[in-house]
Enzyme design. Structure first.
Site, short mmCIF file in Angstrom:
data_model
loop_
_atom_site.label_atom_id
_atom_site.label_comp_id
_atom_site.label_asym_id
_atom_site.label_seq_id
_atom_site.Cartn_x
_atom_site.Cartn_y
_atom_site.Cartn_z
N HIS A 1 -9.56 1.70 3.51
CA HIS A 1 -9.63 1.41 2.08
C HIS A 1 -10.71 2.21 1.35
CE1 HIS A 1 -7.30 -2.16 3.39
NE2 HIS A 1 -6.83 -2.14 2.16
N HIS B 1 -1.34 2.85 4.64
CA HIS B 1 -1.18 1.87 5.71
C HIS B 1 -0.20 0.78 5.30
CE1 HIS B 1 -4.52 0.44 3.14
NE2 HIS B 1 -4.04 -0.75 3.39
N CYS C 1 -1.30 -11.99 0.31
CA CYS C 1 -1.10 -10.58 0.65
C CYS C 1 -2.03 -10.24 1.80
CB CYS C 1 -1.37 -9.68 -0.55
SG CYS C 1 -2.96 -9.94 -1.35
N HIS D 1 -2.27 -7.56 5.68
CA HIS D 1 -1.85 -6.45 6.53
C HIS D 1 -1.37 -6.99 7.87
CE1 HIS D 1 -5.21 -5.15 3.89
NE2 HIS D 1 -4.41 -4.12 3.67
N GLU E 1 -4.04 -18.80 5.11
CA GLU E 1 -4.77 -18.84 3.84
C GLU E 1 -4.55 -20.14 3.08
OE1 GLU E 1 -4.24 -15.49 1.31
OE2 GLU E 1 -4.86 -14.03 2.84
N TYR F 1 2.11 2.60 -3.18
CA TYR F 1 1.22 2.85 -4.31
C TYR F 1 -0.14 3.36 -3.85
CZ TYR F 1 0.09 -1.97 -2.96
OH TYR F 1 -0.21 -3.11 -2.25
N GLU G 1 -6.45 1.16 -2.75
CA GLU G 1 -5.29 0.61 -2.07
C GLU G 1 -4.24 1.70 -1.96
OE1 GLU G 1 -4.99 -2.12 -0.62
OE2 GLU G 1 -6.35 -3.57 -1.52
N GLU H 1 -1.05 1.89 -0.01
CA GLU H 1 -0.29 0.98 0.84
C GLU H 1 1.22 1.21 0.76
OE1 GLU H 1 -3.27 -2.77 1.29
OE2 GLU H 1 -1.78 -2.92 -0.32
N TRP I 1 -3.44 -4.45 -7.62
CA TRP I 1 -2.08 -4.26 -7.12
C TRP I 1 -1.08 -5.25 -7.67
CZ3 TRP I 1 -6.18 -6.04 -4.11
CH2 TRP I 1 -6.10 -7.37 -3.70
#
Length: 201
Positions: A47, A54, A89, A91, A109, A125, A136, A138, A181
């Protein structure tokens, strides 16, 4: 896996306080311009400018009234703390299917399991975050579903939650900071969102 982890100070036999243990390394899956896996990289490094493309995922969950669940990210997060964003959100772990990662992180979460979770496409993006200096880059897998469980948010991950209508979302975006994002993933997921939450979106 939480973005922030606590460290504890150990004491050696002589009574001296040792240095805190380093946080475990979190690896992301690097991808090429077609979304194919090409390797792995440490999360923070991926990042940092200029960034490294990624794999990521974004989840949009709705209640039975067609309201979208938003979360305000915990203030302790190193990336985009305290801003509002989509339901969840994150990874995938290297080799972990994005659908599995999306369901896992929603539970971690928010303490709730999504239902009728379905894929809603992908979006790529490159979005710099001026507040943190991070970026970002991604290849983001989008998922839309329903939420019927009671929420039990992890305070280390989530500062606040709110269910909103499309109109309330627009009002919030004028008054409160959102993740860099959010608009990109929201617009990309709209066809899937309208299938599950109705044309009002």
């Amino acid at each position: 896996m939480p973005e922030s982890s606590s460290t504890s100070l150990a004491t050696d036999p002589a009574g001296e306080v040792a240095e805190p243990a380093a946080a475990p390394e979190i690896l992301l899956e690097l991808v090429d311009d077609k979304g194919a896996t090409i390797g792995t990289a440490e999360k923070l490094w991926a990042h940092q400018q200029p960034g490294h493309l990624h794999r990521a995922f974004s989840v949009f969950l709705f209640d039975q009234q067609g309201r979208l669940l938003l979360q305000r990210r915990a203030l302790s997060k190193y990336h985009s703390p305290g801003v509002w964003s989509n339901t969840c959100c994150g990874h995938p772990y290297p080799g972990e299917p994005p659908f599995v990662a999306a369901a896992r992180r929603t539970g971690e979460e928010l303490g709730a399991a999504p239902s009728l979770l379905g894929a809603a496409g992908t979006v790529r993006y490159d979005l710099p975050d001026e507040a943190s200096g991070l970026i970002e880059r991604e290849w983001n897998h989008l998922f839309v579903g329903l939420l019927t469980d009671e929420l039990r948010p992890d305070p280390e991950e989530v500062e606040d939650t709110r269910f909103v209508t499309a109109r309330e979302l627009k009002e919030m975006q004028q008054e409160r900071p959102f993740s860099v994002w959010f608009n990109t993933v929201f617009e990309a997921a709209l066809p899937g969102i309208r299938e599950i939450a109705g044309p009002s979106w």
